[in-house]
Design an enzyme around this catalytic site. Structure first.
Site, PDB file in Angstrom:
ATOM      1  N   LYS A   1       0.785  -1.232   0.000  1.00 53.42           N
ATOM      2  CA  LYS A   1       0.000   0.000   0.000  1.00 53.42           C
ATOM      3  C   LYS A   1       0.819   1.285   0.000  1.00 53.42           C
ATOM      4  O   LYS A   1       0.377   2.307  -0.515  1.00 53.42           O
ATOM      5  CB  LYS A   1      -0.922  -0.009   1.216  1.00 53.42           C
ATOM      6  CG  LYS A   1      -2.147  -0.848   1.020  1.00 53.42           C
ATOM      7  CD  LYS A   1      -3.264  -0.008   0.491  1.00 53.42           C
ATOM      8  CE  LYS A   1      -4.315  -0.811  -0.200  1.00 53.42           C
ATOM      9  NZ  LYS A   1      -5.359   0.047  -0.767  1.00 53.42           N
TER      10      LYS A   1
ATOM     11  N   ASP B   1      -8.749  -0.144   6.047  1.00 56.35           N
ATOM     12  CA  ASP B   1      -8.908  -1.454   6.689  1.00 56.35           C
ATOM     13  C   ASP B   1      -7.639  -1.800   7.461  1.00 56.35           C
ATOM     14  O   ASP B   1      -7.565  -2.831   8.110  1.00 56.35           O
ATOM     15  CB  ASP B   1      -9.155  -2.526   5.634  1.00 56.35           C
ATOM     16  CG  ASP B   1     -10.506  -2.351   4.964  1.00 56.35           C
ATOM     17  OD1 ASP B   1     -11.462  -2.027   5.665  1.00 56.35           O
ATOM     18  OD2 ASP B   1     -10.581  -2.520   3.739  1.00 56.35           O
TER      19      ASP B   1
HETATM   20  C1  LIG Z   1      -3.267  -6.480   1.395  1.00 56.73           C
HETATM   21  C2  LIG Z   1      -4.226  -5.865   0.463  1.00 56.73           C
HETATM   22  N1  LIG Z   1      -4.419  -6.437  -0.721  1.00 56.73           N
HETATM   23  C3  LIG Z   1      -5.282  -5.931  -1.613  1.00 56.73           C
HETATM   24  C4  LIG Z   1      -6.003  -4.790  -1.328  1.00 56.73           C
HETATM   25  C5  LIG Z   1      -7.018  -4.313  -2.330  1.00 56.73           C
HETATM   26  O1  LIG Z   1      -6.747  -3.071  -2.864  1.00 56.73           O
HETATM   27  P1  LIG Z   1      -7.936  -2.196  -3.445  1.00 56.73           P
HETATM   28  O2  LIG Z   1      -8.746  -1.707  -2.293  1.00 56.73           O
HETATM   29  O3  LIG Z   1      -7.250  -1.133  -4.187  1.00 56.73           O
HETATM   30  O4  LIG Z   1      -8.748  -3.082  -4.318  1.00 56.73           O
HETATM   31  C6  LIG Z   1      -5.826  -4.152  -0.099  1.00 56.73           C
HETATM   32  C7  LIG Z   1      -6.553  -2.916   0.231  1.00 56.73           C
HETATM   33  O5  LIG Z   1      -6.517  -2.420   1.338  1.00 56.73           O
HETATM   34  C8  LIG Z   1      -4.908  -4.696   0.820  1.00 56.73           C
HETATM   35  O6  LIG Z   1      -4.694  -4.145   2.015  1.00 56.73           O
END
Ligand SMILES: Cc1ncc(COP(=O)(O)O)c(C=O)c1O
Length: 413
Positions: free
Chosen positions: A83, A130
């Site tokens: 992120k 989150d």
């Molecule tokens: C570990 C992880 N993978 C994937 C995602 C998905 O990203 P997006 O919200 O851009 O779809 C998130 C989003 O917080 C994440 O924390």
């Protein structure tokens, strides 16, 4: 939590039916050229190093695909998730714009200079998360000498809250879900003159999320280069991309489409059943994004988002091939498979939101009931499958329950 135990898959008929003219133009803002300033900025961060693309040849053989490669984002900037690529670039670009500079030649060090700091003044960044995005915002604010305030949805674990506070940011758990936290952060920003740095877009708020997506493209660009170096005579045939609001999936797919056309690539967008806004949007088939309501309760905390990023949705709608939602045990199985690899394969520490792609691939290739779907996806011994383990063990208690105690199995009631 959704009790549905089978995988739900929707073929993206619009893409299959649509002529090139009908389909959205190539997402140029995610091309290598347009995202170069983000790559340069990341490279200027003292902690930057490309994360490894890990080949898992034994698992690939076991599952009956040609190659399986997993991008391991647990090593990103010491923050255990991808992120920060988005938050750091977007926040730096916002500060650069305050200085009246264009992004070319942007560097981490230039923002730390005394004169630059004096001109910028004090900025408070605010966001909803989150967990992983908030941690990234907190880290970037600290590194850039600014303040951060972070709102988390009800049920966020103490570990995730503490990971944000330990970086010097304020963190508040609200009595609502992720989408409500997004709205709260926007309201507070308006009232107090703070700057929202959100990883999703809405009407009138697209610039910063666009920069965030450009930041994520660094991960895609690294993966393309690493794949070309590891398997010079192969091209990826399948991308498994997990989605919360869809920014990450759209950034990676958009980058591949912008650079390689994407015509021979099968992309599979993966979500938890409990937060399946992409699947609902694909099923509605009217081109509009749909909302998943409720508590969005899933072990895949990073994917617990009910409202698609509309900019990301348009890219996925026009370029993705399949939308799939899964029960939680599919992700837990992926966590376990990567934690305890077959002899000869390296271990990848992958959290619930990171491992769902591998868990899904395994279910598709191992379970007789999904043979038809695997065939429809064109998965076979020639396939070169790329998965993104977007986080490590960001919730260590949950990780251990899954790996040590076998929590969240297909047999759970
Ligand atoms: C570990 C992880 N993978 C994937 C995602 C998905 O990203 P997006 O919200 O851009 O779809 C998130 C989003 O917080 C994440 O924390």
């Amino acid at each position: 939590m959704s009790a549905e135990k089978t995988i739900r898959a929707v073929a993206n008929t619009k893409k299959q039916r649509g002529s090139q003219a009908e389909r959205q133009a190539i997402p140029v803002f995610l091309s290598a050229e347009e995202t170069q300033p983000a790559r340069d900025f990341h490279a200027s961060c003292p902690v930057y190093a490309p994360t490894p693309l890990v080949p898992l040849p034994q698992l690939a053989r076991e599952l009956g695909v040609g190659h399986l490669l997993v991008k391991d984002e647990s090593l990103r900037f010491g923050l255990n998730a991808f992120k920060v690529l988005g938050a750091s670039y977007a926040m730096a670009r916002y500060l650069y714009a305050k200085l009246g500079h264009t992004p070319e030649g942007m560097s981490f060090a230039a923002l730390g200079e005394e004169e630059a700091r004096r001109q910028i003044g004090e900025v408070t960044f605010v966001t909803a998360t989150d967990g992983n995005h908030g941690r990234a915002v907190a880290w970037a604010a600290r590194e850039l000498g600014q303040r951060a305030v972070v709102y988390l949805p009800k049920g966020s674990t103490a570990e995730r809250v503490e990971a944000i506070r330990s970086l010097g940011a304020q963190a508040h758990v609200i009595n609502g879900n992720y989408d409500e936290a997004v709205r709260l952060s926007e309201k507070v920003a308006r009232e107090r003159g703070w700057q929202v740095v959100q990883d999703t877009a809405w009407e009138g708020y697209t610039t910063i999320p666009g920069w965030i997506m450009q930041g994520y493209a660094t991960m895609a660009a690294e993966a393309r280069e690493q794949l070309a170096a590891l398997l010079p005579d192969k091209k990826p045939t399948h991308l498994f991309l997990q989605a919360g609001v869809g920014s990450m999936a759209a950034a990676v797919l958009g980058h591949f489409v912008a650079e390689a056309g994407g015509e021979e690539l099968v992309s599979v967008i993966v979500e938890p059943h409990a937060a399946n806004c992409m699947v609902l949007s694909a099923e509605a088939a009217d081109g509009e994004p749909q909302v998943a309501h409720g508590e969005l309760a899933t072990i895949m905390a990073g994917l617990a988002c009910g409202e698609p990023n509309p900019v990301a949705w348009e890219i996925l709608r026009d370029h993705a091939d399949f939308f799939v939602s899964c029960p939680d045990f599919i992700a837990a199985n992926g966590v376990r498979m990567l934690a305890a690899p077959k002899a000869g394969d390296p271990q990848v520490i992958s959290g619930e939101s990171g491992a769902v792609g591998v868990g899904l691939l395994a279910a598709l290739m191992n379970k007789p009931e999904y043979r038809g779907l695997a065939k429809q996806l064109g998965l076979n011994e020639e396939s070169v499958v790329l998965c993104f383990s977007t986080e490590g063990d960001t919730d260590q208690d949950s990780y251990r329950r899954i790996v040590w105690e076998g929590a969240c199995s297909a047999d759970d009631k």
